[in-house]
Design a protein around this motif. Structure first.
Motif, PDB file in Angstrom:
ATOM      1  N   LEU A 170       0.856  -1.169   0.000  1.00 32.32           N
ATOM      2  CA  LEU A 170       0.000   0.000   0.000  1.00 32.32           C
ATOM      3  C   LEU A 170       0.897   1.226   0.000  1.00 32.32           C
ATOM      4  O   LEU A 170       1.865   1.295   0.774  1.00 32.32           O
ATOM      5  CB  LEU A 170      -0.899   0.021   1.234  1.00 32.32           C
ATOM      6  N   VAL A 171       0.592   2.177  -0.869  1.00 31.32           N
ATOM      7  CA  VAL A 171       1.403   3.381  -0.999  1.00 31.32           C
ATOM      8  C   VAL A 171       0.575   4.567  -0.523  1.00 31.32           C
ATOM      9  O   VAL A 171      -0.502   4.835  -1.067  1.00 31.32           O
ATOM     10  CB  VAL A 171       1.874   3.589  -2.454  1.00 31.32           C
ATOM     11  N   ALA A 172       1.083   5.258   0.486  1.00 29.98           N
ATOM     12  CA  ALA A 172       0.397   6.424   1.047  1.00 29.98           C
ATOM     13  C   ALA A 172       1.098   7.699   0.591  1.00 29.98           C
ATOM     14  O   ALA A 172       2.291   7.703   0.307  1.00 29.98           O
ATOM     15  CB  ALA A 172       0.396   6.341   2.568  1.00 29.98           C
ATOM     16  N   SER A 173       0.328   8.766   0.535  1.00 25.90           N
ATOM     17  CA  SER A 173       0.869  10.064   0.145  1.00 25.90           C
ATOM     18  C   SER A 173       0.118  11.139   0.912  1.00 25.90           C
ATOM     19  O   SER A 173      -1.105  11.059   1.074  1.00 25.90           O
ATOM     20  CB  SER A 173       0.699  10.265  -1.361  1.00 25.90           C
ATOM     21  N   LYS A 174       0.832  12.150   1.365  1.00 26.99           N
ATOM     22  CA  LYS A 174       0.214  13.215   2.154  1.00 26.99           C
ATOM     23  C   LYS A 174      -0.943  13.895   1.443  1.00 26.99           C
ATOM     24  O   LYS A 174      -1.935  14.230   2.048  1.00 26.99           O
ATOM     25  CB  LYS A 174       1.249  14.295   2.498  1.00 26.99           C
ATOM     26  N   SER A 175      -0.784  14.121   0.162  1.00 26.26           N
ATOM     27  CA  SER A 175      -1.736  14.979  -0.543  1.00 26.26           C
ATOM     28  C   SER A 175      -2.616  14.247  -1.554  1.00 26.26           C
ATOM     29  O   SER A 175      -3.206  14.878  -2.416  1.00 26.26           O
ATOM     30  CB  SER A 175      -0.973  16.094  -1.244  1.00 26.26           C
ATOM     31  N   ALA A 176      -2.738  12.954  -1.455  1.00 23.27           N
ATOM     32  CA  ALA A 176      -3.529  12.181  -2.421  1.00 23.27           C
ATOM     33  C   ALA A 176      -4.962  11.996  -1.929  1.00 23.27           C
ATOM     34  O   ALA A 176      -5.246  12.119  -0.739  1.00 23.27           O
ATOM     35  CB  ALA A 176      -2.892  10.821  -2.643  1.00 23.27           C
ATOM     36  N   LEU A 177      -5.837  11.681  -2.852  1.00 24.50           N
ATOM     37  CA  LEU A 177      -7.183  11.256  -2.473  1.00 24.50           C
ATOM     38  C   LEU A 177      -7.098   9.786  -2.085  1.00 24.50           C
ATOM     39  O   LEU A 177      -6.443   8.997  -2.758  1.00 24.50           O
ATOM     40  CB  LEU A 177      -8.148  11.426  -3.637  1.00 24.50           C
ATOM     41  N   PRO A 178      -7.770   9.380  -1.013  1.00 23.62           N
ATOM     42  CA  PRO A 178      -7.658   7.985  -0.574  1.00 23.62           C
ATOM     43  C   PRO A 178      -8.477   7.044  -1.441  1.00 23.62           C
ATOM     44  O   PRO A 178      -9.532   7.407  -1.959  1.00 23.62           O
ATOM     45  CB  PRO A 178      -8.223   8.031   0.847  1.00 23.62           C
ATOM     46  N   LEU A 179      -7.960   5.828  -1.590  1.00 16.66           N
ATOM     47  CA  LEU A 179      -8.748   4.754  -2.180  1.00 16.66           C
ATOM     48  C   LEU A 179      -9.890   4.432  -1.225  1.00 16.66           C
ATOM     49  O   LEU A 179      -9.740   4.535  -0.003  1.00 16.66           O
ATOM     50  CB  LEU A 179      -7.907   3.488  -2.344  1.00 16.66           C
ATOM     51  N   THR A 180     -10.998   3.991  -1.774  1.00 20.75           N
ATOM     52  CA  THR A 180     -12.078   3.483  -0.935  1.00 20.75           C
ATOM     53  C   THR A 180     -11.919   1.969  -0.818  1.00 20.75           C
ATOM     54  O   THR A 180     -11.173   1.353  -1.586  1.00 20.75           O
ATOM     55  CB  THR A 180     -13.454   3.796  -1.537  1.00 20.75           C
ATOM     56  N   LEU A 181     -12.625   1.395   0.116  1.00 26.60           N
ATOM     57  CA  LEU A 181     -12.576  -0.058   0.290  1.00 26.60           C
ATOM     58  C   LEU A 181     -13.019  -0.754  -0.989  1.00 26.60           C
ATOM     59  O   LEU A 181     -12.432  -1.753  -1.401  1.00 26.60           O
ATOM     60  CB  LEU A 181     -13.445  -0.465   1.481  1.00 26.60           C
ATOM     61  N   ASP A 182     -14.021  -0.226  -1.646  1.00 21.72           N
ATOM     62  CA  ASP A 182     -14.501  -0.792  -2.904  1.00 21.72           C
ATOM     63  C   ASP A 182     -13.426  -0.743  -3.989  1.00 21.72           C
ATOM     64  O   ASP A 182     -13.216  -1.711  -4.711  1.00 21.72           O
ATOM     65  CB  ASP A 182     -15.755  -0.047  -3.361  1.00 21.72           C
ATOM     66  N   GLN A 183     -12.721   0.372  -4.109  1.00 21.50           N
ATOM     67  CA  GLN A 183     -11.644   0.495  -5.095  1.00 21.50           C
ATOM     68  C   GLN A 183     -10.510  -0.475  -4.773  1.00 21.50           C
ATOM     69  O   GLN A 183      -9.933  -1.085  -5.669  1.00 21.50           O
ATOM     70  CB  GLN A 183     -11.124   1.930  -5.134  1.00 21.50           C
ATOM     71  N   PHE A 184     -10.186  -0.593  -3.497  1.00 19.41           N
ATOM     72  CA  PHE A 184      -9.150  -1.541  -3.070  1.00 19.41           C
ATOM     73  C   PHE A 184      -9.539  -2.957  -3.482  1.00 19.41           C
ATOM     74  O   PHE A 184      -8.728  -3.695  -4.057  1.00 19.41           O
ATOM     75  CB  PHE A 184      -8.956  -1.456  -1.556  1.00 19.41           C
ATOM     76  N   ASN A 185     -10.778  -3.343  -3.196  1.00 23.32           N
ATOM     77  CA  ASN A 185     -11.237  -4.694  -3.535  1.00 23.32           C
ATOM     78  C   ASN A 185     -11.201  -4.933  -5.042  1.00 23.32           C
ATOM     79  O   ASN A 185     -10.817  -6.019  -5.486  1.00 23.32           O
ATOM     80  CB  ASN A 185     -12.638  -4.924  -2.987  1.00 23.32           C
ATOM     81  N   ALA A 186     -11.582  -3.942  -5.823  1.00 21.40           N
ATOM     82  CA  ALA A 186     -11.555  -4.084  -7.280  1.00 21.40           C
ATOM     83  C   ALA A 186     -10.134  -4.277  -7.794  1.00 21.40           C
ATOM     84  O   ALA A 186      -9.894  -5.081  -8.695  1.00 21.40           O
ATOM     85  CB  ALA A 186     -12.188  -2.866  -7.940  1.00 21.40           C
ATOM     86  N   ARG A 187      -9.176  -3.576  -7.210  1.00 22.16           N
ATOM     87  CA  ARG A 187      -7.781  -3.661  -7.658  1.00 22.16           C
ATOM     88  C   ARG A 187      -7.085  -4.931  -7.202  1.00 22.16           C
ATOM     89  O   ARG A 187      -6.072  -5.326  -7.751  1.00 22.16           O
ATOM     90  CB  ARG A 187      -7.003  -2.437  -7.166  1.00 22.16           C
ATOM     91  N   THR A 188      -7.610  -5.574  -6.167  1.00 19.48           N
ATOM     92  CA  THR A 188      -6.931  -6.742  -5.605  1.00 19.48           C
ATOM     93  C   THR A 188      -7.709  -8.044  -5.831  1.00 19.48           C
ATOM     94  O   THR A 188      -7.307  -9.088  -5.328  1.00 19.48           O
ATOM     95  CB  THR A 188      -6.685  -6.556  -4.098  1.00 19.48           C
ATOM     96  N   ARG A 189      -8.770  -7.998  -6.564  1.00 21.52           N
ATOM     97  CA  ARG A 189      -9.649  -9.164  -6.766  1.00 21.52           C
ATOM     98  C   ARG A 189      -8.901 -10.375  -7.315  1.00 21.52           C
ATOM     99  O   ARG A 189      -9.186 -11.499  -6.944  1.00 21.52           O
ATOM    100  CB  ARG A 189     -10.797  -8.768  -7.691  1.00 21.52           C
ATOM    101  N   GLN A 190      -7.950 -10.174  -8.206  1.00 23.39           N
ATOM    102  CA  GLN A 190      -7.242 -11.283  -8.861  1.00 23.39           C
ATOM    103  C   GLN A 190      -5.965 -11.707  -8.136  1.00 23.39           C
ATOM    104  O   GLN A 190      -5.247 -12.581  -8.610  1.00 23.39           O
ATOM    105  CB  GLN A 190      -6.900 -10.889 -10.305  1.00 23.39           C
ATOM    106  N   ILE A 191      -5.689 -11.108  -6.995  1.00 23.98           N
ATOM    107  CA  ILE A 191      -4.447 -11.405  -6.256  1.00 23.98           C
ATOM    108  C   ILE A 191      -4.702 -12.537  -5.260  1.00 23.98           C
ATOM    109  O   ILE A 191      -5.749 -12.589  -4.604  1.00 23.98           O
ATOM    110  CB  ILE A 191      -3.925 -10.139  -5.549  1.00 23.98           C
TER     111      ILE A 191
END
Length: 94
Positions: free
Chosen positions: A43-64
């Motif tokens: 997981l990559v964090a940044s001070k000034s970024a918009l956060p991923l939502t749980l739904d976006q996280f799940n969509a990006r990691t579904r195949q992992i």
């Protein structure tokens, strides 16, 4: 924490929860993106970024693979994550 453990424990949570990394109680950074590095989901964090939502996280990691370890990007190398908590409508990794 493994990806499967995280997914099972968050399955009933509101999918619009934003994801953050809690460095200290006074420093909370949004999780900007996730990358797969050496069989670890980083997981990559940044001070000034918009956060991923749980739904976006799940969509990006579904195949992992669910056995993949969750980590947070820190210098000099990623650090394993062992849990999270809910606070003020945010999911905080720590």
């Amino acid at each position: 924490m493994r990806l499967i453990d995280f997914n099972l424990s968050t399955a009933d949570l509101q999918q619009t929860l934003p994801l953050y990394w809690e460095l200290t109680t006074n420093q909370i950074w949004p999780i900007q993106r996730v990358t797969l590095v050496d069989h670890q989901l980083v997981l990559v964090a940044s001070k000034s970024a918009l956060p991923l939502t749980l739904d976006q996280f799940n969509a990006r990691t579904r195949q992992i693979d669910g056995q993949t370890q969750l980590c947070i990007q820190t210098p000099p190398r990623p650090r394993r994550l062992f849990g999270y908590r809910l606070s003020q409508q945010r999911l905080l990794f720590g």
